[in-house]
Design a protein around this motif. Structure first.
Motif, PDB file in Angstrom:
ATOM      1  N   ASN A  24      50.277  -7.861  43.339  1.00 31.25           N
ATOM      2  CA  ASN A  24      49.263  -7.548  44.334  1.00 31.25           C
ATOM      3  C   ASN A  24      48.781  -6.110  44.197  1.00 31.25           C
ATOM      4  O   ASN A  24      47.580  -5.834  44.214  1.00 31.25           O
ATOM      5  CB  ASN A  24      49.813  -7.796  45.736  1.00 31.25           C
ATOM      6  CG  ASN A  24      48.764  -7.623  46.811  1.00 31.25           C
ATOM      7  OD1 ASN A  24      47.845  -8.415  46.928  1.00 31.25           O
ATOM      8  ND2 ASN A  24      48.903  -6.556  47.610  1.00 31.25           N
ATOM      9  N   ALA A  27      46.314  -5.341  41.577  1.00 28.23           N
ATOM     10  CA  ALA A  27      45.046  -6.073  41.759  1.00 28.23           C
ATOM     11  C   ALA A  27      45.011  -7.373  40.969  1.00 28.23           C
ATOM     12  O   ALA A  27      43.956  -7.803  40.511  1.00 28.23           O
ATOM     13  CB  ALA A  27      43.850  -5.198  41.404  1.00 28.23           C
ATOM     14  N   SER A 115      41.904   0.322  49.738  1.00 20.62           N
ATOM     15  CA  SER A 115      42.576  -0.965  49.799  1.00 20.62           C
ATOM     16  C   SER A 115      44.082  -0.857  49.590  1.00 20.62           C
ATOM     17  O   SER A 115      44.831  -1.765  49.954  1.00 20.62           O
ATOM     18  CB  SER A 115      41.999  -1.893  48.726  1.00 20.62           C
ATOM     19  OG  SER A 115      42.246  -1.357  47.429  1.00 20.62           O
ATOM     20  N   ILE A 117      45.384  -1.044  46.704  1.00 16.58           N
ATOM     21  CA  ILE A 117      45.676  -1.707  45.438  1.00 16.58           C
ATOM     22  C   ILE A 117      44.846  -1.042  44.336  1.00 16.58           C
ATOM     23  O   ILE A 117      43.775  -0.492  44.602  1.00 16.58           O
ATOM     24  CB  ILE A 117      45.390  -3.222  45.483  1.00 16.58           C
ATOM     25  CG1 ILE A 117      43.895  -3.498  45.628  1.00 16.58           C
ATOM     26  CG2 ILE A 117      46.175  -3.885  46.602  1.00 16.58           C
ATOM     27  CD1 ILE A 117      43.522  -4.970  45.467  1.00 16.58           C
ATOM     28  N   GLU A 119      42.562  -1.600  42.115  1.00 12.24           N
ATOM     29  CA  GLU A 119      41.498  -2.447  41.586  1.00 12.24           C
ATOM     30  C   GLU A 119      40.754  -1.656  40.492  1.00 12.24           C
ATOM     31  O   GLU A 119      41.012  -0.469  40.309  1.00 12.24           O
ATOM     32  CB  GLU A 119      40.583  -2.944  42.706  1.00 12.24           C
ATOM     33  CG  GLU A 119      40.279  -1.959  43.812  1.00 12.24           C
ATOM     34  CD  GLU A 119      39.458  -0.791  43.340  1.00 12.24           C
ATOM     35  OE1 GLU A 119      38.522  -1.009  42.551  1.00 12.24           O
ATOM     36  OE2 GLU A 119      39.726   0.340  43.764  1.00 12.24           O
ATOM     37  N   ARG A 123      41.391   2.119  39.134  1.00 14.38           N
ATOM     38  CA  ARG A 123      42.092   2.278  37.848  1.00 14.38           C
ATOM     39  C   ARG A 123      41.283   3.186  36.921  1.00 14.38           C
ATOM     40  O   ARG A 123      41.843   4.080  36.278  1.00 14.38           O
ATOM     41  CB  ARG A 123      42.317   0.903  37.216  1.00 14.38           C
ATOM     42  CG  ARG A 123      43.012   0.951  35.857  1.00 14.38           C
ATOM     43  CD  ARG A 123      43.373  -0.433  35.361  1.00 14.38           C
ATOM     44  NE  ARG A 123      44.463  -0.985  36.141  1.00 14.38           N
ATOM     45  CZ  ARG A 123      45.748  -0.740  35.914  1.00 14.38           C
ATOM     46  NH1 ARG A 123      46.107   0.072  34.919  1.00 14.38           N
ATOM     47  NH2 ARG A 123      46.676  -1.291  36.665  1.00 14.38           N
ATOM     48  N   ASP A 182      31.431  -8.114  41.043  1.00 16.88           N
ATOM     49  CA  ASP A 182      32.111  -8.158  42.336  1.00 16.88           C
ATOM     50  C   ASP A 182      31.548  -9.271  43.215  1.00 16.88           C
ATOM     51  O   ASP A 182      32.295  -9.944  43.936  1.00 16.88           O
ATOM     52  CB  ASP A 182      31.983  -6.809  43.054  1.00 16.88           C
ATOM     53  CG  ASP A 182      32.984  -5.778  42.556  1.00 16.88           C
ATOM     54  OD1 ASP A 182      34.058  -6.177  42.066  1.00 16.88           O
ATOM     55  OD2 ASP A 182      32.697  -4.569  42.680  1.00 16.88           O
ATOM     56  N   ARG A 200      37.353  -9.035  38.904  1.00 13.48           N
ATOM     57  CA  ARG A 200      36.551  -8.109  39.701  1.00 13.48           C
ATOM     58  C   ARG A 200      35.658  -7.279  38.779  1.00 13.48           C
ATOM     59  O   ARG A 200      35.818  -7.278  37.570  1.00 13.48           O
ATOM     60  CB  ARG A 200      37.470  -7.173  40.496  1.00 13.48           C
ATOM     61  CG  ARG A 200      38.316  -7.842  41.571  1.00 13.48           C
ATOM     62  CD  ARG A 200      39.266  -6.812  42.183  1.00 13.48           C
ATOM     63  NE  ARG A 200      39.908  -7.272  43.395  1.00 13.48           N
ATOM     64  CZ  ARG A 200      41.032  -7.971  43.437  1.00 13.48           C
ATOM     65  NH1 ARG A 200      41.648  -8.309  42.301  1.00 13.48           N
ATOM     66  NH2 ARG A 200      41.574  -8.338  44.587  1.00 13.48           N
ATOM     67  N   ASP A 203      36.648  -5.640  35.354  1.00 16.55           N
ATOM     68  CA  ASP A 203      37.762  -6.374  34.760  1.00 16.55           C
ATOM     69  C   ASP A 203      37.274  -7.592  33.968  1.00 16.55           C
ATOM     70  O   ASP A 203      38.034  -8.504  33.680  1.00 16.55           O
ATOM     71  CB  ASP A 203      38.748  -6.816  35.836  1.00 16.55           C
ATOM     72  CG  ASP A 203      40.154  -7.024  35.291  1.00 16.55           C
ATOM     73  OD1 ASP A 203      40.475  -6.453  34.238  1.00 16.55           O
ATOM     74  OD2 ASP A 203      40.936  -7.753  35.926  1.00 16.55           O
TER      75      ASP A 203
END
Length: 275
Positions: A24, A27, A115, A117, A119, A123, A182, A200, A203
């Motif tokens: 999690n 992400a 968030s 995380i 994502e 990153r 997204d 996402r 990614d």
């Protein structure tokens, strides 16, 4: 590293929850599994996705190799957060409260959605804070010139081959913007429609000019004939492209890519193809 148990579909307990927390936090919770210590189908799917990303046998079984790679990925995030002054604490490889809070602080300072995380946008900012390119802000395009030059050459060869075999194939998506990606990720999750991607913005290889989508046409209308898509896919493979029809986690018949052996996290970290 301590000896960690082998866990898989049906396992329960503390280490399953740690696995879920790590997936999690990185992400990788694309299907919305619950962090409840139960190794269910959704947790298994996310595990296989992670394994596939790092070229580990995607069997959904978390053994020594998967644990090692997973903990290393969290440790490098913790190390960078500490280096940026956000105090993730000891590099233990677990995405717990200290690491989550450090991510929140990093995101707030950098004007990112907080968030907790890592994502793709977070990153990229964490691993490549001064990028030499503007991929994150490029608009979507169906023009082959929006692709990496080598991928564009392969795309042209692919089109020539399909036409030589009397198959009318057209490329309708080349570079895809991160914002559009997204929106596609939201579809079937918190927006209406069916799930069409697990990626996402940032990614997907589309977001780096390394992928395109194509479809066969008949009498000027996009065909729904699966055999035509399969033929098209085989022609793409013949010129050296990877075809989405062979994907393990989310089969994608229109999709073609050439990755130069890089995964999308490499790209987010600032690694670029050598040619």
């Amino acid at each position: 590293m301590p000896v960690l148990p082998i866990i898989q579909l049906g396992s329960t307990g503390h280490y399953v929850k740690l696995l879920q927390m790590n997936l999690n936090g990185l992400a990788l919770n694309f299907n919305g599994f619950v962090l409840n210590g139960v190794f269910d189908i959704k947790t298994s799917e996310a595990t296989k996705n992670f394994q596939d990303r790092f070229e580990i046998n995607p069997d959904g079984i978390v053994g020594p190799v998967t644990w090692k790679v997973l903990l290393e990925q969290v440790k490098v995030v913790q190390k960078l957060l500490n280096a940026r002054g956000h105090h993730a604490g000891y590099l233990d490889g677990w995405f717990g409260a200290a690491t989550t809070n450090a991510v929140h602080r990093f995101q707030t300072v950098n004007g990112l959605y907080s968030s907790g995380i890592v994502e793709p946008r977070s990153r990229r900012r964490l691993f490549d804070p001064y990028p030499r390119d503007n991929y994150e802000y490029r608009p979507s395009s169906s023009d082959l010139r929006s692709l990496h030059p080598h991928v564009a050459v392969l795309a042209r060869r692919f089109l020539e081959l399909t036409r030589a075999h009397n198959l009318d194939v057209r490329i309708y998506t080349a570079f895809r913007s991160w914002d559009e990606q997204d929106r596609l990720f939201a579809q079937g999750r918190w927006m209406p429609g069916y799930v069409v991607t697990n990626a996402r913005g940032g990614d997907s290889y589309h977001n780096w000019g390394l992928a395109f989508d194509a479809a066969p046409y008949e009498n000027g209308i996009q065909s729904n004939d699966p055999q035509k898509f399969v033929r098209m896919g085989h022609f793409g493979q013949q010129v050296g492209l990877q075809w989405g029809g062979t994907f393990r986690t989310l089969v994608d018949y229109p999709h073609f890519q050439y990755t130069f052996g890089l995964n999308t996290w490499d790209l987010l970290h600032g690694v670029r193809p050598s040619v």
